[in-house]
Design a protein around this motif. Structure first.
Motif, mmCIF file in Angstrom:
data_model
loop_
_atom_site.group_PDB
_atom_site.id
_atom_site.type_symbol
_atom_site.label_atom_id
_atom_site.label_comp_id
_atom_site.label_asym_id
_atom_site.label_seq_id
_atom_site.Cartn_x
_atom_site.Cartn_y
_atom_site.Cartn_z
ATOM 1 N N SER A 1 -0.591 -4.130 -4.465
ATOM 2 C CA SER A 1 0.310 -3.147 -4.461
ATOM 3 C C SER A 1 0.189 -2.189 -3.199
ATOM 4 N N ASP B 1 1.297 -3.098 -0.340
ATOM 5 C CA ASP B 1 2.769 -2.972 0.370
ATOM 6 C C ASP B 1 3.467 -1.766 0.006
ATOM 7 N N ARG B 2 3.555 -1.489 -1.447
ATOM 8 C CA ARG B 2 4.157 -0.228 -1.965
ATOM 9 C C ARG B 2 3.650 1.038 -1.380
ATOM 10 N N THR C 1 4.509 1.367 2.207
ATOM 11 C CA THR C 1 5.937 1.712 2.385
ATOM 12 C C THR C 1 6.339 3.185 1.831
ATOM 13 N N PHE C 2 5.447 3.655 0.850
ATOM 14 C CA PHE C 2 5.595 4.932 0.420
ATOM 15 C C PHE C 2 5.607 5.894 1.486
ATOM 16 N N ILE D 1 5.973 7.484 -10.445
ATOM 17 C CA ILE D 1 5.337 6.448 -9.633
ATOM 18 C C ILE D 1 4.224 5.669 -10.479
#
Length: 425
Positions: free
Chosen positions: A286, A288-289, A292-293, A323
């Protein structure tokens, strides 16, 4: 331990220190309130101050003061830079206080280390290791009683053989994120340090390896190996070519590291890092998320001045609606500090840690101290790549503690009083 003249007072003082430190590390095992360890930090430092007023050791106190300045400067810089940002943005007092808390926590951590070394000299390293081991072992016993020791030991062996690809339910309870990185410091230390008193540290090394591998953070193992390898290669280099080239090498390593880390942020910001991870089937868990956030929060440019220290925690804590993962952390200290402190403060921080601090140890002590600090930087910075260790209690205490006691040994057993810069030979 010149502070304690009577043998019984000395033994009692050691026992009290181990007990206090045990409670601190038991907090880091998530078994006691998190704030307790910061109170204990202040108790240990106050104890050292009281010892100084009763029987002052001025040279020893000056030694501690120098290291306090050396260790605390980056946090003071973060706070001052952030204070300017908060003032210009008209932030509220609660927001400023929350941003300042972790700086205060790190201040108490460093005071704890200074106090421990003042009270117990180089023995502070061993006594702190014993405290850590007792805290970690207490959790080990609790998990063993709950799941059964045969299962726990069996799962530990499987964990080692599969390099954490197969983690059982029992041994997973030993995955104490805060503690494992602190144990990595001791593993590195006992693989590169040789006691000037001729002490055998094999049992300390075995204990450190056991608890380090019991939690098994895969990023920490190659980081520790890289640190040890670097130290011994550079040790050979200095022995072969002398210390004169060392300052230039430190500068080159610093420049290359800063450029490399900025490039690391660039490939994260561009999305290339995530693309490569997907292509080679790397589980980012996670991250990557998370990255990106925060994509639209910052930009990679000298014009980016940052959002203030602990911005991510504050921002993530107030934007958690809809989220399904915690967003108050990004599991990447380099990215976190860049977002919070901006381009210029981030550059100065890296230069200070990688170059200025190392060269100061070279000047004050010798090449061995400088190489030890460089090795510790490699290990600590490796944990920064994928985790949030910048404010973890165990690693921040242990890596500073072992470097202080190592330098104290150099001062006490090799150079005695007057230290001449080794590069002037």
């Amino acid at each position: 331990m010149k502070t304690f003249q009577s043998r019984w007072i000395r033994y009692g003082s050691v026992a009290l220190y181990i007990l206090l430190s045990f409670l601190s590390f038991y907090c880091a095992c998530y078994k006691l309130p998190v704030g307790l360890k910061y109170g204990i930090n202040l108790v240990v430092f106050a104890w050292a101050c009281a010892a100084f007023f009763v029987s002052p050791q001025f040279e020893h106190a000056l030694f501690g003061l120098r290291f306090f300045i050396l260790f605390f400067f980056p946090y003071l810089m973060f706070w001052l830079w952030s204070a300017g940002i908060w003032i210009t943005e008209f932030q509220s007092w609660p927001y400023i206080l929350r941003g300042s808390q972790n700086i205060i926590y790190m201040l108490t951590n460093i005071l704890y280390v200074i106090g421990a070394v003042y009270l117990f000299d180089e023995n502070a390293t061993t006594y702190t290791l014993i405290s850590m081991a007792l805290a970690n072992f207490a959790v080990f016993v609790q998990v063993g009683l709950r799941f059964g020791f045969p299962r726990l030991i069996s799962e530990y062996i499987t964990l080692l053989l599969t390099f954490a690809d197969n983690t059982g339910g029992a041994v997973r309870q030993m995955e104490l994120h805060d503690m494992v990185y602190g144990w990595g410091t001791y593993v590195v230390y006992y693989m590169i340090h040789r006691s000037f008193k001729g002490e055998k540290n094999i049992w300390k090394f075995i204990v450190s390896v056991f608890f380090f591998t019991l939690a098994m953070k895969r990023i920490a193992i190659p980081g520790a190996m890289a640190a040890v390898t670097f130290y011994w290669v550079m040790k050979w280099f200095v022995k072969r070519f002398g210390t004169r080239p060392l300052r230039g090498i430190i500068t080159i390593i610093t420049v290359v590291s800063i450029a490399g880390l900025f490039g690391y942020l660039m490939i994260i910001r561009s999305g290339l890092f995530i693309e490569l991870a997907e292509r080679y089937d790397v589980d980012l868990m996670s991250r990557d998320r998370l990255w990106t956030f925060y994509q639209d929060i910052y930009w990679l440019s000298p014009t980016y001045l940052g959002k203030g220290i602990r911005f991510i925690y504050n921002y993530g804590s107030t934007h958690m609606e809809n989220i399904d993962i915690p967003i108050a952390v990004v599991h990447n200290v380099f990215l976190e500090l860049y977002i919070e402190t901006g381009f210029w403060c981030w550059i100065v921080w890296l230069f200070y840690e990688l170059s200025f601090r190392v060269k100061r140890l070279l000047e004050m002590f010798d090449a061995e101290a400088a190489l030890g600090m460089m090795a510790m930087n490699i290990y600590v910075f490796s944990t920064y790549l994928t985790d949030n260790t910048s404010f973890y209690f165990p690693i921040n205490v242990t890596y500073r503690l072992v470097m202080m006691t190592w330098c104290y040994e150099i001062l006490r057993y090799r150079q005695k009083k007057v230290v001449v810069p080794v590069y002037d030979d």
